[in-house]
Scaffold this active site. Structure first.
Site, mmCIF file in Angstrom:
data_model
loop_
_atom_site.group_PDB
_atom_site.id
_atom_site.type_symbol
_atom_site.label_atom_id
_atom_site.label_comp_id
_atom_site.label_asym_id
_atom_site.label_seq_id
_atom_site.Cartn_x
_atom_site.Cartn_y
_atom_site.Cartn_z
ATOM 1 N N LYS A 116 -11.877 -0.622 4.895
ATOM 2 C CA LYS A 116 -12.174 -1.298 3.635
ATOM 3 C C LYS A 116 -13.263 -2.353 3.834
ATOM 4 C CE LYS A 116 -8.827 1.430 2.467
ATOM 5 N NZ LYS A 116 -7.442 0.997 2.486
ATOM 6 N N ASP A 132 -0.534 -7.707 6.267
ATOM 7 C CA ASP A 132 -1.643 -6.777 6.061
ATOM 8 C C ASP A 132 -2.687 -7.545 5.260
ATOM 9 O OD1 ASP A 132 -3.426 -4.887 5.044
ATOM 10 O OD2 ASP A 132 -1.909 -3.316 4.896
ATOM 11 N N TYR A 138 0.840 -1.194 0.000
ATOM 12 C CA TYR A 138 0.000 0.000 0.000
ATOM 13 C C TYR A 138 0.884 1.257 0.000
ATOM 14 C CZ TYR A 138 -3.443 3.349 1.738
ATOM 15 O OH TYR A 138 -4.256 4.438 1.907
#
Ligand code: PLP
Length: 381
Positions: A209, A184, A115
């Site tokens: 999310k 993650d 990310y």
């Protein structure tokens, strides 16, 4: 919920080990509220708690403990098969806490396709404090975890190329040199992948999310079954104070109740859109790990064509983020991954024209018609 705040932020008892993921999402850590029997965990919108006797009451201050937050922590821990959950005000605050817990000078081996905000936090901020980050392709089966590595940071599937890593194999290599493995798991969710069961030590999520799933909250969580690590993270949660408010915790708890149903639908539509994209002449490449609701693809043509494409959809909203019930579309090179230098993007194969879809749970036929329109708009010059 219990009167006792769980130590280290860990879950209260309400969990039957035989419960599957869908049952955990709805019930784990969320018994009816004992005073009124309220079925939904109340929003304990309070900063402090009346003490019957000085220092005698376990609930003291909402930075340290809050019953709505405790319920969410317990529910998320149960979903990942962890014994401890610690919630934060954002995914990045959770990620920051995992890194902050490392000793000065620690060496971190990190996936090269993580990310953008994680990459920025590691390189621009934690590098200043003497931590050393090495970025490697964790999907390479020959990956070597060097002696002296303190922590291996994985995202699987990666974002936006959706490559997968062998978590169990990497955990074995990492543990052989005494390194911790952190995954993650934001993209996969515990519905499709539970890294702790594969040997990881710690899981983090941006609850913003899929876990919340309704695009109305920013939040994060750390999950682990290691008591010492959990105590360290709980200390930092309280000492640094990047905690989520009770309203945000309530919203994530509410969203979580449909997690398993949403994920099935995201996946069903994503798979069928992938098959359709793969059959199109105007698509150069499709990236999909085989599960979940995230898809990325490269359109034939230039960046202008990709730009026309993402501006032409109506149901797929042009926006950053992912994992909500509504479909989103974006251009990672210009949007979510703009903080990664162009030469690094090129090195990892992140094409400037790559389009990322977060496939929502609208009617699939409508989504496909929406993409049809975008293909036509991209082709028209
Ligand atoms: C969004 C995201 C983050 C950051 O989470 P925030 O809640 O935005 O701080 C971290 N990792 C992944 C994979 C993400 O998608």
């Amino acid at each position: 919920m219990s009167a006792q705040p769980p130590s280290g932020g860990g879950p209260a008892a309400h969990l039957d080990p035989s419960w599957g993921v869908g049952t955990r999402a709805i019930h784990a850590g969320q018994p009816p509220e004992p005073v009124t029997g309220a079925v939904m965990t109340p929003i304990f919108q309070t900063s402090t708690y009346a003490q019957p006797h000085p220092g005698a009451w376990p609930w003291e201050y909402s930075r340290t403990h809050n019953p709505t937050r405790s319920a969410l922590q317990a529910a998320l821990a149960a979903l990942e098969g962890a014994t401890h959950g610690l919630c934060f005000s954002s995914g990045l605050a959770a990620i920051d806490t995992v890194i902050r817990a490392l000793p000065t000078g620690a060496k971190v081996l990190c996936g090269d396709d993580v990310y953008g905000g994680t990459y920025r936090l590691f390189t621009k901020e934690w590098g200043r404090f003497g931590l050393q980050f090495t970025f490697v392709d964790t999907t390479n089966p020959e990956l070597v975890v060097p002696e002296g590595t303190a922590l291996v940071w994985l995202e699987s599937p990666t974002n936006p190329l959706l490559k997968t890593s062998d978590i169990a194999a990497i955990a074995a290599k990492a543990h052989a040199v005494g390194a911790l493995v952190v995954v993650d798991n934001t993209f996969a969710t515990p519905v499709f992948q539970r890294p702790l069961e594969l040997g990881a030590d710690v899981v983090v999520h941006s609850t913003t999310k899929y876990l919340n799933g309704h695009s109305d909250v920013i939040g994060g969580v750390i999950l682990t079954s290691d008591d010492a690590l959990a105590a360290r993270y709980a200390f930092l949660q309280n000492a640094v104070g990047a905690v989520p408010g009770p309203m945000d915790c309530f919203l994530v708890l509410r969203g979580l109740k449909t997690l398993h149903v949403r994920m099935e639908r995201h996946q069903q539509s994503a798979r069928s859109i992938v098959a359709w994209l793969q059959g199109r002449e105007d698509v150069a490449r499709v990236h999909y790990p085989g599960f979940g609701g995230m898809v990325s693809f490269v359109l034939k043509g230039d960046l202008d064509a990709a730009t026309r494409f993402v501006k032409a959809t109506r149901l797929f909203t042009l926006a950053e983020s992912l994992g909500g019930v509504e479909s989103l579309i974006e251009l990672p090179a210009i949007m979510t991954h703009a903080s990664i230098p162009a030469e690094v993007r090129a090195a990892i194969g992140l094409d400037d024209g790559l389009i990322r879809l977060s496939v929502g749970i609208e009617e699939e036929a409508d989504l496909r018609r929406d993409l049809e329109r975008a293909f036509a708009a991209a082709a028209a010059v």
